[in-house]
Design an enzyme around this catalytic site. Sequence first.
Site, PDB file in Angstrom:
ATOM      1  N   CYS A  90       0.802  -1.226   0.000  1.00 22.38           N
ATOM      2  CA  CYS A  90       0.000   0.000   0.000  1.00 22.38           C
ATOM      3  C   CYS A  90       0.834   1.275   0.000  1.00 22.38           C
ATOM      4  O   CYS A  90       0.322   2.348  -0.334  1.00 22.38           O
ATOM      5  CB  CYS A  90      -0.931   0.020   1.216  1.00 22.38           C
ATOM      6  SG  CYS A  90      -2.093  -1.357   1.254  1.00 22.38           S
ATOM      7  N   HIS A 357      -9.200   3.197  -2.102  1.00 26.09           N
ATOM      8  CA  HIS A 357      -7.755   2.990  -1.957  1.00 26.09           C
ATOM      9  C   HIS A 357      -7.235   2.171  -3.139  1.00 26.09           C
ATOM     10  O   HIS A 357      -7.188   0.951  -3.074  1.00 26.09           O
ATOM     11  CB  HIS A 357      -7.510   2.264  -0.625  1.00 26.09           C
ATOM     12  CG  HIS A 357      -6.113   1.805  -0.368  1.00 26.09           C
ATOM     13  ND1 HIS A 357      -4.997   2.409  -0.908  1.00 26.09           N
ATOM     14  CD2 HIS A 357      -5.649   0.768   0.405  1.00 26.09           C
ATOM     15  CE1 HIS A 357      -3.919   1.774  -0.480  1.00 26.09           C
ATOM     16  NE2 HIS A 357      -4.288   0.782   0.298  1.00 26.09           N
ATOM     17  N   CYS A 387      -0.031   2.834   6.238  1.00 30.41           N
ATOM     18  CA  CYS A 387       0.315   1.519   6.763  1.00 30.41           C
ATOM     19  C   CYS A 387       0.558   0.601   5.564  1.00 30.41           C
ATOM     20  O   CYS A 387       0.069   0.853   4.460  1.00 30.41           O
ATOM     21  CB  CYS A 387      -0.797   0.971   7.648  1.00 30.41           C
ATOM     22  SG  CYS A 387      -2.410   0.771   6.845  1.00 30.41           S
TER      23      CYS A 387
END
Length: 401
Positions: A90, A357, A387
Amino acid sequence: METLIYDHVRTPRGKGKPDGSLHEVTPVWLASRPLAALKARNQLDTVAIDDVVMGCVMPVGEQGGNIARMAVLQADFDQQVPALQINRYCGSGLEAVAFAASKVMAGQADLAIGAGVEMMSRVPMGADGGAWAQDPQVSAKTYFVMQGISADLLSSLRGHSRNDLDAYSAESHRRAHRAWTEGRFDGAVIPVQDFLGLTLLSKDETIRPDTSTESLSNLKPAFTDMGEKYGYDSVAMQRYPQVEKIHHIHHAGNSSGIVDGAAAVLVGNAQIGTQLGLKPRARIRSFAAIGSEPTLMLDGPSFAARKALARACMQASDIDLWELNEAFASVVLTMMEELNIPHDRMNVNGGAIAMGHPLGATGAMILGTALDELERTGKQTALISLCVAAGMGSAMIIERV
């Protein structure tokens, strides 16, 4: 050498399912749109670009084969422009900007682009396989659990309630809707058109302005069966025996949305800006990445932020605005608690819970969001963080010029 941010653009985020507005275009086409926009907006002779670094978390199938180079060619950049794809899960989009900036800082590039792309409607999560989940030796050694279990583990450890998560999530939708209504994203978001020039999407597709804590309270927790029936709760409690029970309180409404999207950030030194007539908008003060415990996996942002702050000789109180990817509501609540960040400085224009996302692109997107907000409000400093799966975190500090 000082690295300056000259421009950034992103696509709107389209629902990451076959009925999403961006599903019909390919990942290469989507990735090329922000690149082409940077070229057009800044009247760039792309020969001046020394490298393009692009984050992509599922680099297989249509997103495989170094999608960065394919996007550069699709965007009609000069063939001399090289490109590479990177994957820090991510954090990939922010890391791509950090990689590009590192070349400038080292004096090995004058102008570079950090970018990211993910088409989750066409290349779903898990499409790349990987030893962490599939190799019993690796998964047993690291106490592997699915990320949704990690989110519920984090909230159980921190004492977050379902109402805490839902209230934060409803506010994310409200802020994102306000930002669009007030035109706060207008300078950054480029409409995505197909090959015929027809506009497919011009605004983020998953914002629900009528979302409330009450409406979210009706949603069923998403990870109960995964934890209880498939044994992940037991694995997590072996790693964290102080947890008597994992309370499953995350659901589709307080977790990040699955979407398609791409973004790009133009960085360079002061000399190339003067030469090309580019106006600097911000400087990169520092960036950092860290590793954290992989079962919990989602508590890395505060550690990465502290490392970036130390490198910049700054304190958390020196930061005017914070952008943290809303992977799950508990991630943001945890960071606010750890660094004593007031909510009115965190994700002031909403986040991934409302807008989604797109894994490899999000870091570059929220970096641009932070920069635009600094300019809109006249504030000076922002810290961007995410994160990262397998227990990592990424952070970057920028300062408005």
